[in-house]
Scaffold this motif. Structure first.
Motif, PDB file in Angstrom:
ATOM      1  N   GLY A 149     -33.971 -11.908  15.616  1.00  0.00           N
ATOM      2  CA  GLY A 149     -33.203 -11.983  16.849  1.00  0.00           C
ATOM      3  C   GLY A 149     -32.499 -13.317  17.023  1.00  0.00           C
ATOM      4  N   TRP A 150     -33.190 -14.403  16.707  1.00  0.00           N
ATOM      5  CA  TRP A 150     -32.542 -15.714  16.858  1.00  0.00           C
ATOM      6  C   TRP A 150     -31.434 -15.912  15.832  1.00  0.00           C
ATOM      7  CZ3 TRP A 150     -32.486 -19.439  13.025  1.00  0.00           C
ATOM      8  CH2 TRP A 150     -33.334 -19.231  11.926  1.00  0.00           C
ATOM      9  N   PHE A 151     -31.603 -15.265  14.653  1.00  0.00           N
ATOM     10  CA  PHE A 151     -30.536 -15.277  13.657  1.00  0.00           C
ATOM     11  C   PHE A 151     -29.270 -14.666  14.241  1.00  0.00           C
ATOM     12  CE2 PHE A 151     -31.455 -15.406   8.832  1.00  0.00           C
ATOM     13  CZ  PHE A 151     -31.773 -16.753   8.932  1.00  0.00           C
ATOM     14  N   ALA A 152     -29.424 -13.486  14.814  1.00  0.00           N
ATOM     15  CA  ALA A 152     -28.270 -12.775  15.370  1.00  0.00           C
ATOM     16  C   ALA A 152     -27.607 -13.593  16.466  1.00  0.00           C
ATOM     17  CB  ALA A 152     -28.703 -11.417  15.901  1.00  0.00           C
ATOM     18  N   ALA A 153     -28.409 -14.231  17.328  1.00  0.00           N
ATOM     19  CA  ALA A 153     -27.852 -15.035  18.414  1.00  0.00           C
ATOM     20  C   ALA A 153     -27.088 -16.237  17.876  1.00  0.00           C
ATOM     21  CB  ALA A 153     -28.973 -15.484  19.346  1.00  0.00           C
ATOM     22  N   LEU A 154     -27.663 -16.897  16.874  1.00  0.00           N
ATOM     23  CA  LEU A 154     -26.989 -18.055  16.274  1.00  0.00           C
ATOM     24  C   LEU A 154     -25.695 -17.633  15.606  1.00  0.00           C
ATOM     25  CD1 LEU A 154     -27.249 -21.107  15.540  1.00  0.00           C
ATOM     26  CD2 LEU A 154     -28.360 -20.365  13.428  1.00  0.00           C
ATOM     27  N   PHE A 155     -25.736 -16.519  14.851  1.00  0.00           N
ATOM     28  CA  PHE A 155     -24.546 -16.057  14.148  1.00  0.00           C
ATOM     29  C   PHE A 155     -23.479 -15.543  15.099  1.00  0.00           C
ATOM     30  CE2 PHE A 155     -27.097 -15.102  10.060  1.00  0.00           C
ATOM     31  CZ  PHE A 155     -27.076 -16.456   9.764  1.00  0.00           C
ATOM     32  N   LEU A 156     -23.894 -15.051  16.248  1.00  0.00           N
ATOM     33  CA  LEU A 156     -22.912 -14.603  17.240  1.00  0.00           C
ATOM     34  C   LEU A 156     -21.970 -15.752  17.578  1.00  0.00           C
ATOM     35  CD1 LEU A 156     -23.521 -12.507  20.414  1.00  0.00           C
ATOM     36  CD2 LEU A 156     -22.460 -14.742  20.649  1.00  0.00           C
ATOM     37  N   GLY A 157     -22.537 -16.929  17.854  1.00  0.00           N
ATOM     38  CA  GLY A 157     -21.707 -18.072  18.183  1.00  0.00           C
ATOM     39  C   GLY A 157     -20.907 -18.586  17.008  1.00  0.00           C
ATOM     40  N   ILE A 158     -21.530 -18.602  15.831  1.00  0.00           N
ATOM     41  CA  ILE A 158     -20.832 -19.128  14.667  1.00  0.00           C
ATOM     42  C   ILE A 158     -19.675 -18.218  14.263  1.00  0.00           C
ATOM     43  CG2 ILE A 158     -21.088 -19.663  12.218  1.00  0.00           C
ATOM     44  CD1 ILE A 158     -23.886 -20.641  12.812  1.00  0.00           C
ATOM     45  N   LYS A 159     -19.888 -16.901  14.319  1.00  0.00           N
ATOM     46  CA  LYS A 159     -18.801 -15.981  13.977  1.00  0.00           C
ATOM     47  C   LYS A 159     -17.628 -16.128  14.932  1.00  0.00           C
ATOM     48  CE  LYS A 159     -21.399 -12.231  13.637  1.00  0.00           C
ATOM     49  NZ  LYS A 159     -21.802 -10.821  13.391  1.00  0.00           N
ATOM     50  N   ALA A 160     -17.918 -16.354  16.219  1.00  0.00           N
ATOM     51  CA  ALA A 160     -16.842 -16.581  17.174  1.00  0.00           C
ATOM     52  C   ALA A 160     -16.064 -17.838  16.818  1.00  0.00           C
ATOM     53  CB  ALA A 160     -17.414 -16.687  18.590  1.00  0.00           C
ATOM     54  N   ALA A 161     -16.772 -18.888  16.383  1.00  0.00           N
ATOM     55  CA  ALA A 161     -16.101 -20.119  15.970  1.00  0.00           C
ATOM     56  C   ALA A 161     -15.260 -19.902  14.729  1.00  0.00           C
ATOM     57  CB  ALA A 161     -17.136 -21.216  15.728  1.00  0.00           C
ATOM     58  N   VAL A 162     -15.804 -19.147  13.769  1.00  0.00           N
ATOM     59  CA  VAL A 162     -15.068 -18.872  12.537  1.00  0.00           C
ATOM     60  C   VAL A 162     -13.773 -18.119  12.839  1.00  0.00           C
ATOM     61  CG1 VAL A 162     -15.130 -17.583  10.367  1.00  0.00           C
ATOM     62  CG2 VAL A 162     -17.091 -18.958  11.059  1.00  0.00           C
ATOM     63  N   LEU A 163     -13.817 -17.230  13.819  1.00  0.00           N
ATOM     64  CA  LEU A 163     -12.610 -16.503  14.203  1.00  0.00           C
ATOM     65  C   LEU A 163     -11.515 -17.478  14.639  1.00  0.00           C
ATOM     66  CD1 LEU A 163     -11.024 -13.948  14.838  1.00  0.00           C
ATOM     67  CD2 LEU A 163     -12.214 -13.840  17.049  1.00  0.00           C
ATOM     68  N   ALA A 164     -11.855 -18.453  15.459  1.00  0.00           N
ATOM     69  CA  ALA A 164     -10.872 -19.444  15.900  1.00  0.00           C
ATOM     70  C   ALA A 164     -10.397 -20.308  14.733  1.00  0.00           C
ATOM     71  CB  ALA A 164     -11.467 -20.313  17.006  1.00  0.00           C
ATOM     72  N   ILE A 165     -11.309 -20.648  13.820  1.00  0.00           N
ATOM     73  CA  ILE A 165     -10.943 -21.459  12.660  1.00  0.00           C
ATOM     74  C   ILE A 165      -9.964 -20.707  11.760  1.00  0.00           C
ATOM     75  CG2 ILE A 165     -11.850 -22.468  10.523  1.00  0.00           C
ATOM     76  CD1 ILE A 165     -14.441 -23.056  12.133  1.00  0.00           C
ATOM     77  N   VAL A 166     -10.201 -19.421  11.570  1.00  0.00           N
ATOM     78  CA  VAL A 166      -9.313 -18.619  10.727  1.00  0.00           C
ATOM     79  C   VAL A 166      -7.927 -18.504  11.354  1.00  0.00           C
ATOM     80  CG1 VAL A 166      -8.919 -16.298   9.827  1.00  0.00           C
ATOM     81  CG2 VAL A 166     -11.167 -17.343   9.610  1.00  0.00           C
ATOM     82  N   VAL A 167      -7.876 -18.320  12.673  1.00  0.00           N
ATOM     83  CA  VAL A 167      -6.576 -18.254  13.354  1.00  0.00           C
ATOM     84  C   VAL A 167      -5.826 -19.569  13.174  1.00  0.00           C
ATOM     85  CG1 VAL A 167      -5.448 -18.091  15.601  1.00  0.00           C
ATOM     86  CG2 VAL A 167      -7.309 -16.525  15.033  1.00  0.00           C
ATOM     87  N   GLN A 168      -6.521 -20.693  13.316  1.00  0.00           N
ATOM     88  CA  GLN A 168      -5.884 -21.995  13.121  1.00  0.00           C
ATOM     89  C   GLN A 168      -5.342 -22.129  11.703  1.00  0.00           C
ATOM     90  OE1 GLN A 168      -8.405 -25.315  12.393  1.00  0.00           O
ATOM     91  NE2 GLN A 168      -7.180 -26.745  13.611  1.00  0.00           N
ATOM     92  N   ALA A 169      -6.142 -21.723  10.711  1.00  0.00           N
ATOM     93  CA  ALA A 169      -5.709 -21.817   9.319  1.00  0.00           C
ATOM     94  C   ALA A 169      -4.524 -20.909   9.046  1.00  0.00           C
ATOM     95  CB  ALA A 169      -6.875 -21.473   8.397  1.00  0.00           C
ATOM     96  N   LEU A 170      -4.534 -19.715   9.637  1.00  0.00           N
ATOM     97  CA  LEU A 170      -3.412 -18.798   9.459  1.00  0.00           C
ATOM     98  C   LEU A 170      -2.122 -19.415   9.975  1.00  0.00           C
ATOM     99  CD1 LEU A 170      -2.172 -16.014   8.844  1.00  0.00           C
ATOM    100  CD2 LEU A 170      -2.934 -15.269  11.110  1.00  0.00           C
ATOM    101  N   VAL A 171      -2.193 -20.052  11.132  1.00  0.00           N
ATOM    102  CA  VAL A 171      -1.007 -20.694  11.707  1.00  0.00           C
ATOM    103  C   VAL A 171      -0.502 -21.808  10.783  1.00  0.00           C
ATOM    104  CG1 VAL A 171      -0.183 -22.101  13.630  1.00  0.00           C
ATOM    105  CG2 VAL A 171      -1.621 -20.112  14.078  1.00  0.00           C
ATOM    106  N   ARG A 172      -1.423 -22.598  10.263  1.00  0.00           N
ATOM    107  CA  ARG A 172      -1.029 -23.704   9.384  1.00  0.00           C
ATOM    108  C   ARG A 172      -0.395 -23.199   8.093  1.00  0.00           C
ATOM    109  NH1 ARG A 172      -6.221 -27.848   9.599  1.00  0.00           N
ATOM    110  NH2 ARG A 172      -5.750 -28.827  11.611  1.00  0.00           N
ATOM    111  N   ILE A 173      -1.023 -22.215   7.464  1.00  0.00           N
ATOM    112  CA  ILE A 173      -0.508 -21.713   6.189  1.00  0.00           C
ATOM    113  C   ILE A 173       0.829 -21.007   6.384  1.00  0.00           C
ATOM    114  CG2 ILE A 173      -0.944 -20.041   4.347  1.00  0.00           C
ATOM    115  CD1 ILE A 173      -3.890 -20.778   4.535  1.00  0.00           C
ATOM    116  N   ALA A 174       0.952 -20.245   7.464  1.00  0.00           N
ATOM    117  CA  ALA A 174       2.232 -19.583   7.747  1.00  0.00           C
ATOM    118  C   ALA A 174       3.339 -20.614   7.938  1.00  0.00           C
ATOM    119  CB  ALA A 174       2.098 -18.712   8.985  1.00  0.00           C
ATOM    120  N   GLY A 175       3.018 -21.710   8.603  1.00  0.00           N
ATOM    121  CA  GLY A 175       4.019 -22.754   8.805  1.00  0.00           C
ATOM    122  C   GLY A 175       4.495 -23.371   7.511  1.00  0.00           C
TER     123      GLY A 175
END
Length: 436
Positions: free
Chosen positions: A112-138
């Motif tokens: 259960g604590w794994f899932a809770a920790l990964f919930l937050g990390i996956k949300a962060a990774v989503l924002a990181i990927v969007v940032q990288a997509l913007v940079r690479i597209a530019g």
């Protein structure tokens, strides 16, 4: 105006390679952006044109393009020794973490604590990927024509479900055709006539291919001789060897096939465990294709004879990683000398530039896929012609992930925080919101 490049010592290369390997979160988009910042922008070890040209070429090869790009950077700076160092250090930190988490996953009764920790990390990774997509597209979509190719590739994949190789090769053919008539549409510049490594690289290519094939097959031969063709380790080695040569487009391109075979074909995983493995791979450094190691570990762990479960699982994980990544080194060492020769071929430069533009659309499609599966608990299929679109069930929106994703976006785009602080803060936020 050209920028003078700096040639690092081997020790400097090792330090930066280790840093990149430990911080390479966010999938290929984030990893490529990280290497660009470290290698091109901050240290000027490789030029912008060389970096993008090699990236174009790596997109044509099976396997994780970010790891192959790292291997090429090391090869470009210090030959085979540099390529091995950069490529291995890109993989080993994530492999060690995935192995440790796979062991914990197999033995832990309550995650259960794994899932809770990964919930937050996956949300962060989503924002990181969007940032990288913007940079690479530019960087990659400098012309209107390239922007059109990127949008077209996204539509072809997201709406019509066209095969990744067809989209990428089609973009390459278009780019070669256009480069001969209107090179300005692709931003193709005239050749600088710079010499490339070696006058005749054919023999080096053949030697690298033969050596790579022998190294690739050595552990499989040992398994076959000692355990036989019916043992799970032989099945794991052969299956992931085949997968290694068809993984065009990254892990997502083969994820559904791998899940089907691992669950229904071989019975290595239970339904739903592939998603858990993907969550582990998404939130650890290194290529996303490291999810294969999770599958290999569990497959051998559950049918361990004549070993103990832990020993069998570790052997399965190491074997999977070996047959997955040895080909990546082989492709680069065999074909790297030709990358520089392609710099003097305008039509091929146009084709590779068009492929890069199309790959931006591919990354955008993967970002959309990731966002849907992170933010929503359920999806449904909607038919569009012969293709079934996976769309989210709006009622299944996970407000906890959404809240942490907004926090991550603020930290990245507004506060300009680095990757590790964002992951740490969002991991703690995931624990907090899951406790509510």
């Amino acid at each position: 105006m050209s920028v003078s490049l700096v040639h690092p010592t081997f020790d400097e290369l090792l330090r930066v390679a280790a840093r990149v390997g430990c911080l390479s979160f966010g999938g290929p988009a984030g990893q490529i952006a990280l290497m660009h910042r470290e290698i091109v922008e901050e240290r000027r070890w490789v030029s912008e044109e060389q970096f993008l040209h090699a990236l174009n070429f790596c997109h044509l090869l099976p396997g994780p393009e970010a790891q192959q790009l790292a291997t090429w950077i090391g090869w470009r700076l210090h030959g085979v020794r540099g390529g091995l160092a950069m490529g291995l250090l890109f993989v080993l930190p994530g492999a060690a973490v995935i192995l440790a988490l796979s062991v914990l996953y197999a033995y832990a009764a309550n995650l259960g604590w794994f899932a809770a920790l990964f919930l937050g990390i996956k949300a962060a990774v989503l924002a990181i990927v969007v940032q990288a997509l913007v940079r690479i597209a530019g960087r990659a979509l400098q012309t209107r024509f390239k922007q059109g190719l990127g949008v077209g590739a996204f539509i072809a994949l997201a709406l019509f479900g066209l095969p990744f190789p067809l989209v990428v090769l089609g973009a390459g053919a278009i780019g070669m055709f256009v480069a001969r008539r209107r090179p300005d549409l692709l931003g193709v510049r005239p050749s600088n006539g710079a010499p490339s490594h070696g006058a005749r690289p054919w023999m080096g290519t053949i030697r690298a291919l033969l050596a790579g094939l022998a190294i690739w097959g050595l552990p499989l031969a040992v398994v076959l001789v000692t355990l036989g063709p019916d043992h799970v380790l032989w099945q794991i080695g052969v299956f992931f060897s085949k997968l290694a040569v068809v993984t065009f487009g990254g892990a997502y391109a083969v994820l559904s096939y791998m899940a089907q075979q691992a669950v229904d074909g071989y019975g290595w995983l239970k339904p739903g465990e592939m998603a858990d493995g993907l969550g582990l791979a998404e939130t650890t450094p290194g290529p996303l294709i490291m999810v294969t190691q999770f599958v290999g570990f569990l497959g051998a762990f559950r049918v361990p004879e004549p070993f103990s479960p832990l020993v069998a699982g570790v052997i399965g994980a190491v074997l999977t990683t070996w047959v997955t990544f040895v080909p990546c080194f082989t492709w680069i060492f065999a074909l790297a000398p030709w990358i520089e020769r392609l710099e003097n071929a305008p039509a091929l430069k146009g084709g590779l530039g068009a492929i890069t533009a199309a790959v931006v659309g591919v990354i955008a499609n993967l970002t959309l896929w990731f966002a849907i599966h992170v933010l929503f608990r359920a999806t449904t299929a909607v038919s569009l012609g012969s293709n079934d679109l996976s769309v989210p069930v709006l009622q299944s929106f996970d407000w906890r992930v959404g809240a942490v994703a907004v926090l991550a976006a603020v930290l990245i785009f507004v506060r300009r925080m680095g990757i590790m602080p964002v992951l740490a803060i969002c991991g703690l936020a995931g624990l907090a919101v899951s406790a509510i």
